[in-house]
Design a protein around this motif. Structure first.
Motif, PDB file in Angstrom:
ATOM      1  N   ILE A 133       0.827  -1.208   0.000  1.00 52.96           N
ATOM      2  CA  ILE A 133       0.000   0.000   0.000  1.00 52.96           C
ATOM      3  C   ILE A 133       0.863   1.261   0.000  1.00 52.96           C
ATOM      4  CG2 ILE A 133      -1.651   1.321   1.400  1.00 52.96           C
ATOM      5  CD1 ILE A 133      -3.035  -1.336   2.019  1.00 52.96           C
ATOM      6  N   SER A 137       0.398   4.032  -3.022  1.00 53.32           N
ATOM      7  CA  SER A 137       0.205   5.469  -2.803  1.00 53.32           C
ATOM      8  C   SER A 137       1.247   6.297  -3.552  1.00 53.32           C
ATOM      9  CB  SER A 137       0.232   5.794  -1.302  1.00 53.32           C
ATOM     10  OG  SER A 137       1.528   5.752  -0.747  1.00 53.32           O
ATOM     11  N   LYS A 153      -7.637  10.019  -5.415  1.00 58.82           N
ATOM     12  CA  LYS A 153      -7.599   8.888  -4.479  1.00 58.82           C
ATOM     13  C   LYS A 153      -7.678   7.553  -5.220  1.00 58.82           C
ATOM     14  CE  LYS A 153      -9.512  11.428  -0.541  1.00 58.82           C
ATOM     15  NZ  LYS A 153      -8.238  11.398   0.221  1.00 58.82           N
ATOM     16  N   ILE A 156      -8.981   0.564  -3.313  1.00 57.18           N
ATOM     17  CA  ILE A 156      -8.202  -0.662  -3.182  1.00 57.18           C
ATOM     18  C   ILE A 156      -9.143  -1.843  -3.027  1.00 57.18           C
ATOM     19  CG2 ILE A 156      -6.524  -1.916  -1.770  1.00 57.18           C
ATOM     20  CD1 ILE A 156      -5.262   0.784  -1.070  1.00 57.18           C
ATOM     21  N   ILE A 185       3.206   6.078   3.767  1.00 59.01           N
ATOM     22  CA  ILE A 185       1.947   6.022   3.022  1.00 59.01           C
ATOM     23  C   ILE A 185       1.430   7.437   2.798  1.00 59.01           C
ATOM     24  CG2 ILE A 185      -0.466   5.251   3.048  1.00 59.01           C
ATOM     25  CD1 ILE A 185       0.388   2.875   4.735  1.00 59.01           C
ATOM     26  N   TRP A 187      -1.393   9.513   2.632  1.00 54.98           N
ATOM     27  CA  TRP A 187      -2.794   9.394   3.031  1.00 54.98           C
ATOM     28  C   TRP A 187      -3.703  10.308   2.215  1.00 54.98           C
ATOM     29  CZ3 TRP A 187      -3.603   5.153   5.449  1.00 54.98           C
ATOM     30  CH2 TRP A 187      -2.652   4.630   6.324  1.00 54.98           C
ATOM     31  N   VAL A 190      -4.523   7.379  -0.282  1.00 53.68           N
ATOM     32  CA  VAL A 190      -5.179   6.183   0.266  1.00 53.68           C
ATOM     33  C   VAL A 190      -6.310   6.586   1.203  1.00 53.68           C
ATOM     34  CG1 VAL A 190      -4.880   4.121   1.691  1.00 53.68           C
ATOM     35  CG2 VAL A 190      -3.077   4.808   0.077  1.00 53.68           C
TER      36      VAL A 190
END
Length: 276
Positions: A133, A137, A153, A156, A185, A187, A190
């Motif tokens: 992940i 990203s 975005k 997933i 990551i 954010w 994700v």
């Protein structure tokens, strides 16, 4: 428009879809389901623009039609002929997608002083999914420069696996974010609420990422004769995620670093083909 309605509208406005599948066994027992467990565990992601996601069923069907497969479902382990599997990998390597693969050698965990950290169910899987992940990203963030539609975005979608509690996995990610445990990551890319699991047969994207997971598993996991097969993985080279021309650590991450592995555990053939 209330807050819930705004959230639903925002959810539908994502820019990318990332499909995730696995190959190999994440169990550390010598025997699992009556068979020896694998030395390697592979987690793969296929990233596609949302606008291209709608084309994946047609592209999958065209691949299957070419090999006279009437099932309209790709599952590499169930396809018998080598030339058919090679053709499928070749055609997936031509699609407008990006692939990311985490290749974990379980030798390192079995011989680690920290093995107890992975004894709980799905802990090892979640840890490797975190690596995946992170790179999803990064990839979507880089692709965003050329993808104007949507809010940037990624949605997933995991291939549903027995025994996996996806609510618990979302809680795991929530903890990583809220407690600032990792800054790897992005954010902004994700959205935990956009993570879901579906059956392999329900989404063409899950069947196509199965091709990647299978291919890279075959490239590192010895068969009963001690042989590996890198021919499938080689067909996917052109769609592996690279950043500034670099593949290692992006489209391919090997855990642990191959330099720390014993000579007989190193994925030498794959490293030579991909020139990591």
């Amino acid at each position: 428009m209330n807050e819930t309605e705004k959230k639903k509208k925002q959810d539908k406005n994502y820019s990318f879809v990332a499909y995730i599948d696995e190959s190999g066994c994440d169990n550390f027992d010598k025997q699992h389901d009556g068979e020896n467990t694998s030395k390697w565990f592979i987690l793969s992601a296929l990233i596609v623009r949302k606008t291209n996601d709608y084309e994946l069923p047609k592209q999958r069907n065209a691949i299957l039609k070419a090999i006279s497969n009437q099932r309209n479902i790709i599952h590499m382990r169930k396809i018998k002929k080598h030339e058919h599997k090679l053709y499928i990998a070749q055609e997936v390597g031509k699609l407008p997608i990006r692939l990311i693969n985490i290749l974990s050698n379980k030798y390192s965990v079995l011989h680690s002083k920290r093995k107890d950290l992975f004894d709980s169910t799905n802990t090892y899987y979640s840890y490797m999914a975190r690596y995946l992940i992170e790179r999803i990203s990064w990839c979507c963030s880089h692709l965003r420069r050329k993808v104007p539609e949507g809010n940037g975005k990624v949605k997933i979608v995991f291939s549903k696996r027995g025994g996996m509690q996806y609510d618990e996995f979302r809680e795991y990610l929530q903890k990583l974010r809220d407690e600032n445990i990792t800054d790897a990551i992005n954010w902004d890319i994700v959205d935990i609420d956009l993570i879901e699991a579906q059956s392999h047969s329900e989404r063409a994207g899950l069947q196509l990422v199965d091709v990647a997971a299978f291919s890279f598993f075959k490239s590192v996991e010895p068969d009963k004769l001690g042989l590996i097969d890198i021919s499938y993985a080689e067909k996917l080279k052109n769609v592996l995620y690279k950043h500034n021309g670099k593949l290692e650590g992006y489209g391919i991450k090997i855990v642990p670093n191959p330099e720390t592995l014993p000579t007989n555990e190193k994925p030498t053939s794959l490293l030579n083909i991909l020139k990591l």
